[in-house]
Design an enzyme around this catalytic site. Structure first.
Site, PDB file in Angstrom:
ATOM      1  N   ARG A 161       0.824  -1.239   0.214  1.00  0.00           N
ATOM      2  CA  ARG A 161      -0.072   0.261  -0.100  1.00  0.00           C
ATOM      3  C   ARG A 161       1.096   1.550   0.085  1.00  0.00           C
ATOM      4  O   ARG A 161       0.905   1.860  -0.797  1.00  0.00           O
ATOM      5  CB  ARG A 161      -0.915   0.053   1.085  1.00  0.00           C
ATOM      6  CG  ARG A 161      -2.475  -1.173   1.599  1.00  0.00           C
ATOM      7  CD  ARG A 161      -3.271  -0.916   2.034  1.00  0.00           C
ATOM      8  NE  ARG A 161      -2.394  -1.397   3.388  1.00  0.00           N
ATOM      9  CZ  ARG A 161      -3.342  -2.479   4.242  1.00  0.00           C
ATOM     10  NH1 ARG A 161      -3.857  -3.506   3.121  1.00  0.00           N
ATOM     11  NH2 ARG A 161      -2.802  -2.816   5.206  1.00  0.00           N
ATOM     12  N   PHE A 205     -12.185  -5.390  -5.096  1.00  0.00           N
ATOM     13  CA  PHE A 205     -11.786  -6.091  -3.955  1.00  0.00           C
ATOM     14  C   PHE A 205     -11.128  -5.304  -3.049  1.00  0.00           C
ATOM     15  O   PHE A 205     -10.684  -5.503  -2.193  1.00  0.00           O
ATOM     16  CB  PHE A 205     -11.529  -7.227  -4.098  1.00  0.00           C
ATOM     17  CG  PHE A 205     -11.783  -7.780  -5.108  1.00  0.00           C
ATOM     18  CD1 PHE A 205     -12.340  -9.313  -5.756  1.00  0.00           C
ATOM     19  CD2 PHE A 205     -10.848  -8.589  -6.634  1.00  0.00           C
ATOM     20  CE1 PHE A 205     -12.344 -10.527  -6.652  1.00  0.00           C
ATOM     21  CE2 PHE A 205     -10.591  -9.280  -7.563  1.00  0.00           C
ATOM     22  CZ  PHE A 205     -12.025  -9.823  -7.124  1.00  0.00           C
ATOM     23  N   ASP A 212      -6.658  -7.250  -5.835  1.00  0.00           N
ATOM     24  CA  ASP A 212      -6.449  -8.573  -4.667  1.00  0.00           C
ATOM     25  C   ASP A 212      -7.352  -9.180  -4.003  1.00  0.00           C
ATOM     26  O   ASP A 212      -8.380  -8.790  -2.653  1.00  0.00           O
ATOM     27  CB  ASP A 212      -6.020  -7.631  -3.572  1.00  0.00           C
ATOM     28  CG  ASP A 212      -5.349  -7.671  -2.115  1.00  0.00           C
ATOM     29  OD1 ASP A 212      -4.587  -9.240  -2.208  1.00  0.00           O
ATOM     30  OD2 ASP A 212      -5.188  -7.484  -1.345  1.00  0.00           O
ATOM     31  N   CYS A 236      -3.616 -15.073  -2.378  1.00  0.00           N
ATOM     32  CA  CYS A 236      -2.978 -15.553  -1.576  1.00  0.00           C
ATOM     33  C   CYS A 236      -3.583 -16.982  -0.992  1.00  0.00           C
ATOM     34  O   CYS A 236      -3.738 -17.435   0.073  1.00  0.00           O
ATOM     35  CB  CYS A 236      -3.949 -14.260  -0.356  1.00  0.00           C
ATOM     36  SG  CYS A 236      -5.642 -15.054   0.171  1.00  0.00           S
TER      37      CYS A 236
END
Length: 396
Positions: free
Chosen positions: A211, A227, A300, A340
């Site tokens: 970020r 997302f 993401d 992930c």
């Protein structure tokens, strides 16, 4: 103490210090052991290999606490391991002064099934294995001792507990609930954290550095955050002087919290933010039809593959979402894309993204690989898990 004796030749992974023993590796159990009990692990020739938490309901039949066959697994053991994990983070300059950080990352800190995240003076703990569940009191005491936190909340409500024969459990384990809501300051941006109802333990800490990097390149760009959850990337893009930031999520409550987070930061240009509640896949197709394009896109998504068995289906979903992303990028645009999923490794993920770029007819190159934060280590001898994998890709 009961003894878990392995099948012939099955001691190799333990000798390489892999922390899991699967059911097919186990020859027999001598003595009685309940779920979560500590057992001695022996090779078939009775060579001691260490001590582990026994889990008869799981295909992961035992998880090693220690590879030292003489080390006691007791309250003092957890006090030492937790103190070491906390000290490990305190030694990292990039984590100093952070309000939100991961204190314990399970196997990577020698504490299988234990996740602990800190948000200011509040720690959220997640216990996902029978062994961790058994030692709940010792883990809580160790966290209080190592951190001096005011309170601890348990978020042991992940699906993986069912594989261990455990019911979900949540609630305050130490201290009193905070009088007001919890929030953290991340690189100059304030963000509310819902430890009771939010995703994971309340927030996605592993994207902090990414970020911050987005903020450093956002100036003057039209940014699309897919997302978006509660707006972490979106707010950092605004802080980086993005020309516009469109954020999409299918969850109305998540978008409401994202808007509330923006309101916590009056220094940010709120007029440049747009929020859209929609299915991301469909929204991107609609943008394609409308001819809308962007300078920087963040993908993401939630995990598409909880295990390797779901990798093929997940690969199709990752291919689809990245293909759509590439088609919406302007020349010279940047795609920040993540996975992930435990069932999709970095090598496979990179192949999926490369294939998506090719099918989109875009010449693209990886500018950098995007890892999780320093407080989310992954043990060298334990590559499995839902650790963050990401790529920054630029198109011509």
């Amino acid at each position: 103490m009961a003894q878990l004796i392995l099948m012939p030749g099955k001691e190799r992974s333990a000798m390489k210090r892999h922390p899991w023993l699967f059911a097919g590796s186990v020859g027999r159990l001598e003595g009685r052991a309940r779920p979560g009990d500590t057992v001695e692990v022996l090779a078939d020739n009775l060579r001691p290999l260490g001590r582990a938490a026994y889990s008869p309901a799981s295909q992961i039949r035992a998880r090693f606490w220690t590879f030292d066959a003489d080390e006691a697994v007791d309250d003092a053991f957890f006090k030492r391991r937790i103190a070491a994990a906390v000290a490990r983070r305190q030694a990292l300059p990039e984590l100093r002064g952070q309000d939100g950080l991961r204190l314990i990352h399970a196997e990577s800190d020698g504490l299988p099934g234990v996740i602990a995240d800190q948000y200011g003076d509040t720690v959220v703990v997640q216990l996902t294995s029978a062994g961790a569940d058994k030692w709940r009191k010792a883990i809580v005491a160790g966290l209080v001792k190592a951190t001096g936190c005011a309170r601890i909340y348990e978020r042991s409500d992940s699906d993986v507990r069912g594989l261990e024969g455990l019911e979900p459990t949540t609630g305050w384990l130490h201290g009193e609930p905070p009088a007001g809501g919890l929030s953290i300051a991340e690189n100059g941006v304030r963000l509310a954290v819902d430890v009771v109802g939010g995703h994971k333990t309340g927030f996605y800490l592993d994207q902090r550095e990414n970020r911050a990097w987005l903020r450093s390149v956002a100036a003057g760009k039209d940014v699309l955050n897919c997302f978006c959850y509660t707006g972490g990337f979106s707010l950092q893009a605004l802080a980086g002087d993005a020309a516009s930031v469109l954020s999409i999520d299918s969850s109305g409550p998540a978008l409401a919290q994202a808007r509330a987070n923006l309101a916590l930061n009056p220094q940010l240009p709120a007029e440049r933010a747009e929020w859209l509640e929609a299915d991301v896949f469909q929204a991107l197709r609609d943008f394609r039809k409308a001819g809308r394009t962007f300078d920087l896109i963040v993908l993401d998504p939630p995990k598409f593959a909880p295990s390797a068995a779901h990798a093929e289906r997940a690969a199709r979903a990752y291919k689809d979402i990245n293909l759509l992303g590439f088609r919406l990028l302007r020349p010279g645009g940047l795609l920040m894309t993540y996975s992930c999923s435990g069932g999709v490794g970095l090598e496979l993920f990179q192949k999926i993204v490369a294939s998506a770029a090719q099918d989109a007819g875009r010449d693209a190159r990886i500018v950098r690989r995007l890892a999780g934060d320093a407080d989310h280590p992954v043990a060298l001898n334990f590559p499995e898990g839902e650790y963050l994998k990401g790529l920054l890709v630029q198109v011509d």
